[in-house]
Design a protein around this motif. Structure first.
Motif, short mmCIF file in Angstrom:
data_model
loop_
_atom_site.label_atom_id
_atom_site.label_comp_id
_atom_site.label_asym_id
_atom_site.label_seq_id
_atom_site.Cartn_x
_atom_site.Cartn_y
_atom_site.Cartn_z
N ASP A 233 -19.79 67.36 17.67
CA ASP A 233 -19.23 66.66 17.08
C ASP A 233 -19.85 67.44 15.40
O ASP A 233 -18.57 67.19 14.62
CB ASP A 233 -20.35 65.33 16.45
N THR B 285 -19.05 58.63 24.72
CA THR B 285 -19.34 58.75 23.59
C THR B 285 -17.47 59.30 22.92
O THR B 285 -17.26 60.15 22.60
CB THR B 285 -20.13 59.97 23.37
N GLU B 286 -16.95 58.56 21.79
CA GLU B 286 -15.97 58.17 20.89
C GLU B 286 -16.16 59.83 19.62
O GLU B 286 -17.77 60.11 19.59
CB GLU B 286 -16.20 57.84 19.50
N LEU C 54 -15.91 64.77 27.01
CA LEU C 54 -15.59 63.79 26.05
C LEU C 54 -14.44 64.10 25.67
O LEU C 54 -13.84 65.24 24.29
CB LEU C 54 -16.14 64.98 24.31
#
Length: 569
Positions: free
Chosen positions: A44, A202-203, A131
């Motif tokens: 992230d 998971t975004e 991801l």
């Protein structure tokens, strides 16, 4: 006029996102907290940096292209010696694209990591943890970045860029051909589309562009493929068919709600997240950038309803027009009109009604005009709407900088389609030009509400908008083929305000419009067909030599060499 120092705030934004979002407060564990390794940072955090660096990179390259095609103002009367295109002045955009370096950004105490470097660091972690949407955003941004580098610099490092390991890095990467990088970008976009279509556990924590709308990301990827096909249509016999195949699919950016853009904020310090053109001009000492006389004049004489949104006039009179010439504030108001401007019927130096800008190539000194020159308005920079109040500017006025960096807009796609239609069916091209104008006007006029203090009774009425579009319809219909190309190109350039990348590409690809105000210098030298390699690249890489000049044409530019092309320089 590109001012390198305004981008320090953008670098701070990217760097501070990386630091303040960090899950660990033990920053002493990293040699440099802004260059975190995969085991010290999450995907992230890398994706945050990639996205903000991408906005910065797009802004920088927008200036580089826009200045040359009168979408922004060019300071320089000899194309081969323009200061902003000197190798040392191109280091920042190069380093942001590849890998952050110790250049001007360090003046802020922070530095950007570089788009490609962060993507390479994020990739193995994102792949291992599936991801896929993180990976897909990175693939899209990598494709756009690399294609843009090719468009401006030609052959650049790619296959060997940011490769190797810590013990055996490739310190002197060779360049790849622009054509091969285009092919690689198309494959990246296909891979990105496949990854956007996959389910994930998971975004991304932050999607600064579409807020997690993966259907829109797929449309953006297809739209970027359309742009790639269009840019290489002079060297690729299948390009137009491939372009039209995507149009037939309908899975591309066709509505303004699907526009790819980066939205800035209003916070001015720690970090400064305002639109860079706002931050640079809404200052205690007034405006810094000049706006191009050609664009302001063209929009004014055509009564373009976007004018009051693009340009904010600080005064209602310009020396040499409504008031006497003034040598101190506008020296050219006392100078005779150059013969080549007279012969071509081009406006020189001054415009009426307070539109205070500069001619293409004007490189005079900076007079005390920070509070008299016209500045960026509410679109796209989040400045002031021009309601004829002539109250000047101040820090925080107007939209306080909450503007956008446009990257791929639905209105631009209509103009792209119009270009293809012009090859066989000018009537269909006209309909697409008018559709592009309609979308652009609707988008731009929606920005008026950003300036809560503006008197929006000065906003164009629907009747004003209809009359303008009807006039363009008539101009296009009555023009010969070259004239139709001119109308298409002029309106495309107006819609591109805020991002000159595609304007520069279009101009080299088509040679239109032929109506651009020429350089103030009667013999400015050959037009810039590609930029110099940055100084950091050629000085630190033994595998590459400096370019002989800026007349080197990129692989898709097969048009005649300068000075016969483009016709307006």
């Amino acid at each position: 006029m590109k001012n390198i120092f305004k981008y320090i705030s953008l670098a701070m934004f990217a760097g501070l996102l990386l630091v303040t979002s960090c899950e660990s407060v033990e920053l002493d564990l990293a040699g440099n907290p802004n260059e975190l390794t995969p085991d010290q940072s999450s995907p992230d955090l890398f994706l945050n940096s990639i996205q903000t660096d991408f906005a910065t990179f797009t802004e920088l390259m927008s200036w580089n292209g826009g200045d040359l095609v009168r979408i922004s103002y060019l300071n320089g009367r000899n194309y081969q010696n323009i200061a902003n295109y000197a190798p040392a002045q191109l280091n920042l955009e190069w380093n942001i694209a590849y890998q952050g370096d110790n250049g001007e950004v360090l003046a802020s105490g922070l530095e950007v990591n570089g788009i490609l470097a962060d993507i390479r660091a994020m990739a193995p972690v994102a792949e291992e943890t599936e991801l896929f949407h993180h990976t897909a955003i990175g693939q899209f941004i990598e494709a756009y970045t690399m294609v843009t580098l090719v468009d401006f610099f030609g052959d650049v490092p790619y296959s060997e860029a940011i490769q190797g390991d810590a013990e055996t890095p490739i310190l002197n990467p060779n360049v790849d051909s622009g054509a091969s990088i285009y092919d690689a970008a198309l494959q990246l976009l296909d891979d990105a589309i496949a990854n956007f279509e996959r389910d994930v556990v998971t975004e991304p924590a932050n999607d600064f562009y579409y807020g997690g709308n993966w259907d829109n990301w797929i449309k953006a990827a297809n739209t970027l493929k359309m742009k790639i096909y269009l840019q290489r249509r002079l060297v690729d016999p299948s390009a137009v068919d491939n372009f039209n195949a995507i149009v037939t699919s309908g899975n591309y950016i066709s509505e303004s709600s699907e526009d790819l853009q980066f939205r800035w904020g209003t916070n001015a310090v720690q970090p400064d997240v305002r639109h860079p053109r706002y931050a640079d001009n809404y200052t205690p000492s007034g405006g810094v950038d000049y706006l191009p006389n050609w664009l302001m004049n063209y929009m004014n004489i055509n009564e373009d309803p976007r004018t009051r949104y693009y340009f904010y006039r600080q005064v209602n009179a310009v020396p040499g027009e409504e008031v006497p010439p003034n040598e101190e504030t506008l020296a050219c108001s006392l100078e005779p009109t150059p013969q080549h401007y007279t012969d071509g019927g081009f406006t020189f130096c001054t415009l009426p009604n307070g539109y205070w800008g500069r001619d293409h190539g004007q490189n005079a000194g900076i007079p005390p005009d920070g509070f008299t020159r016209t500045v960026y308005g509410v679109y796209p920079s989040g400045g002031k709407f021009d309601d004829s109040s002539f109250k000047g500017i101040s820090v925080g006025s107007g939209g306080a900088g909450a503007g956008i960096t446009p990257i791929l807009l639905a209105s631009w796609v209509d103009f792209m389609r119009a270009e293809v239609a012009m090859l066989t069916n000018p009537t269909a091209a006209k309909d697409l030009v008018l559709a592009g104008i309609t979308k652009s006007v609707a988008k731009v006029t929606s920005f008026g509400t950003l300036d809560s203090g503006a008197d929006l009774s000065f906003a164009p009425t629907q009747g004003n908008i209809d009359n303008f579009i009807n006039n363009i319809d008539t101009l296009f219909t009555n023009a010969d083929d070259d004239g139709k190309w001119d109308v298409l190109a002029e309106q495309y350039f107006v819609s591109l305000f805020g991002n000159g990348i595609d304007g520069y590409n279009f101009y080299r690809r088509t040679g239109f419009p032929t109506t651009l105000q020429p350089n103030l210098e009667p013999e400015p030298g050959a037009f810039v067909r590609s930029l110099n390699y940055p100084a950091d690249f050629v000085n630190n890489n033994s595998s590459v030599d400096p370019k002989p000049n800026q007349e080197v044409q990129v692989f898709w530019d097969t048009n005649p060499a300068a000075p016969t092309f483009p016709p307006s320089n």
